[in-house]
Design a protein around this motif. Structure first.
Motif, PDB file in Angstrom:
ATOM      1  N   ARG A 115      -4.174   8.747  -2.871  1.00  0.00           N
ATOM      2  CA  ARG A 115      -4.649   7.647  -2.047  1.00  0.00           C
ATOM      3  C   ARG A 115      -5.666   6.767  -2.766  1.00  0.00           C
ATOM      4  O   ARG A 115      -5.612   5.554  -2.688  1.00  0.00           O
ATOM      5  N   ALA A 116      -6.578   7.391  -3.496  1.00  0.00           N
ATOM      6  CA  ALA A 116      -7.647   6.598  -4.131  1.00  0.00           C
ATOM      7  C   ALA A 116      -7.065   5.687  -5.204  1.00  0.00           C
ATOM      8  O   ALA A 116      -7.386   4.509  -5.277  1.00  0.00           O
ATOM      9  N   TYR A 141       0.827  -1.203   0.000  1.00  0.00           N
ATOM     10  CA  TYR A 141       0.000   0.000   0.000  1.00  0.00           C
ATOM     11  C   TYR A 141       0.864   1.257   0.000  1.00  0.00           C
ATOM     12  O   TYR A 141       0.634   2.186  -0.769  1.00  0.00           O
ATOM     13  N   GLU A 163      -5.309   2.748  -3.646  1.00  0.00           N
ATOM     14  CA  GLU A 163      -6.179   1.666  -3.174  1.00  0.00           C
ATOM     15  C   GLU A 163      -6.633   0.787  -4.326  1.00  0.00           C
ATOM     16  O   GLU A 163      -6.613  -0.440  -4.219  1.00  0.00           O
ATOM     17  N   ASP A 164      -7.020   1.418  -5.415  1.00  0.00           N
ATOM     18  CA  ASP A 164      -7.458   0.634  -6.574  1.00  0.00           C
ATOM     19  C   ASP A 164      -6.332  -0.246  -7.078  1.00  0.00           C
ATOM     20  O   ASP A 164      -6.537  -1.409  -7.420  1.00  0.00           O
ATOM     21  N   VAL A 179      -3.697  -1.370  -5.418  1.00  0.00           N
ATOM     22  CA  VAL A 179      -3.390  -2.461  -4.479  1.00  0.00           C
ATOM     23  C   VAL A 179      -4.429  -3.570  -4.614  1.00  0.00           C
ATOM     24  O   VAL A 179      -4.096  -4.763  -4.633  1.00  0.00           O
ATOM     25  N   GLN A 180      -5.674  -3.152  -4.729  1.00  0.00           N
ATOM     26  CA  GLN A 180      -6.737  -4.149  -4.860  1.00  0.00           C
ATOM     27  C   GLN A 180      -6.556  -4.967  -6.132  1.00  0.00           C
ATOM     28  O   GLN A 180      -6.643  -6.197  -6.116  1.00  0.00           O
ATOM     29  N   GLU A 181      -6.270  -4.286  -7.221  1.00  0.00           N
ATOM     30  CA  GLU A 181      -6.040  -4.939  -8.503  1.00  0.00           C
ATOM     31  C   GLU A 181      -4.838  -5.881  -8.418  1.00  0.00           C
ATOM     32  O   GLU A 181      -4.846  -6.995  -8.954  1.00  0.00           O
TER      33      GLU A 181
END
Lengths: 244, 176
Positions: free
Chosen positions: B32-33, B22, B36-37, B39-41
């Motif tokens: 930040r947004a 992260y 997050e996307d 990291v999720q991906e």
């Protein structure tokens, strides 16, 4: 060594990339040369400042949960997640964190959290140790050449602990020694790393159902992690620090 | 429907890397947004590709590469790649015994430092932060980015030189 060390070599020294006898040669020069010593200090200050400026926030717990949910197929792709809803949840979590004293130790605890994860992962693996022996005279030399330091394996005679074996582990890219110690049915992980390679000094704390005890000695950072009481881990620590 | 025990197995080894990934995504994207996307991906791709990961090899480097590729193929990443010249000759010009500064870093405030580093071309910012924040060695950085160690060294030297220059300029400006 005659003359000055070149700038590149000083930087490599500050980054911990110089090895063996070259370290002694550079340090001998630094002891006598104020300008090179100042340069090294400046490099180290910059490294510390960079780390401080970018060792960021703890990641939002909501993200972790979201990822876990997605892997289990219970939520949609990133684009489908309603970001507004996430923000509301995050604000609540953040407010809680800010008022909690845990935030103060967050960085130190996160080191231990990583080691607690490593403890769990190692124990869960099919071969928690690569050298299986209760004899420290077998385990200690096994580490030679595998980790960049001499691993002190104490005698556990007349303690309630028993050495089971060891392996090499990696934490944030750095190699370290892992010792598995039993106390009755409980399994204790002892991690040993070179102190200077440890980014954030681990705390003696409790995390995720484990207790940890951390200490430094002779340039090495030790962390013992187990689901036993802190006082018992302290006894193990005594076994390590008592023997030389 | 994914097999829950396979997910558990993956999470057991991959989630300990979550904080590091992260933070890495944060300073790759500066947002930040987006982080997050990304990291999720990354976790999704890593899980799907987990069969191709050789156990016992460096999981962290493997996931970082996935994260970096995810970043670069996203819109923000394409803009971030500037062409830089990895010319090692520049390094040889630093004279032995004289070092470029006696800038005392405790005088530089964190905001200036952060801006200076964020202004660096991605390739310089990456190696600097992998070295100083993630505490990786030169060899590990080289493996992770698939570049020679010499390139790591030269990019580090140049990145730090640029940052020092920015700090010095800021201090000079501030004292006028």
């Amino acid at each position: 060594m005659s003359g000055h060390t070149n700038a590149g070599e000083l930087e490599r020294y500050a980054d911990g990339e110089i090895e063996g006898q070259d370290v002694a040669a550079i340090e001998e020069h630094l002891a006598a040369c104020a300008s090179c010593a100042t340069a090294v200090v400046s490099h180290l200050q910059m490294k510390r400042a960079v780390r401080a400026a970018f060792s960021a926030s703890a990641p939002p717990d909501a993200l972790r949960a979201r990822i876990s949910g997605q892997l289990r197929g219970t939520s949609g792709s990133p684009a489908a997640w309603p970001r507004a809803a996430w923000w509301v949840a995050a604000a609540a979590i953040l407010a809680l964190a800010v008022t909690s004293a845990l935030l103060i130790d967050a960085r130190r605890a996160s080191s231990v959290r990583e080691l607690a994860d490593l403890h769990a992962t190692t124990l869960a693996s099919s071969s928690p140790v690569d050298v299986l022996s209760t004899d420290r005279h077998t385990v200690k030399p096994w580490f030679e050449g595998k980790v960049p330091f001499s691993v002190p394996v104490p005698s556990l005679e007349s303690t309630p602990f028993r050495l089971i074996g060891g392996r090499v582990v990696y934490w944030r890219g750095r190699p370290g020694a892992y010792l598995l110690v039993n106390k009755g049915a409980h399994r204790i992980s002892v991690f040993v790393f070179m102190a200077e390679t440890v980014p954030t000094r681990p705390a003696t704390t409790a995390v995720s159902g484990f207790n940890s005890v951390a200490w430094r000695s002779d340039g090495l950072q030790y962390v013992a992690v187990a689901d036993i009481a802190r006082e018992e881990l302290d006894r193990l620590k005594d076994a390590f620090t008592g023997s030389r | 429907m994914p097999d829950p025990s396979r997910v558990d197995e993956f999470e057991k080894v991959a989630m300990p890397l979550f904080t590091a990934l992260y933070n890495h995504a944060r300073w790759l994207t500066g947002d930040r947004a987006d982080a997050e996307d990304i990291v999720q991906e990354t976790y999704l791709k890593a899980y799907r590709g987990f069969a191709s990961f050789t156990p016992g090899t460096n999981l962290r480097a493997w996931m970082y590469r996935i994260l970096r590729n995810t970043f670069l193929t996203a819109r923000s990443g394409l803009r971030a790649l500037e062409s830089i010249d990895d010319d090692p000759a520049e390094i040889e010009q630093l004279p032995a015994g004289e070092t470029p500064e006696s800038v005392l870093f405790h005088r530089a405030n964190a905001e200036t430092l952060r801006r200076a580093i964020e202004a660096l071309p991605l390739q310089f910012r990456e190696v600097l932060l992998l070295c100083d924040v993630e505490n990786l060695g030169y060899k590990e950085i080289a493996e992770m980015l698939s570049i020679p160690i010499g390139t790591v060294t030269s990019r580090l030297l140049r990145a730090r030189k640029k940052v020092r220059q920015a700090i010095e300029e800021d201090i000079v400006r501030g004292s006028r």
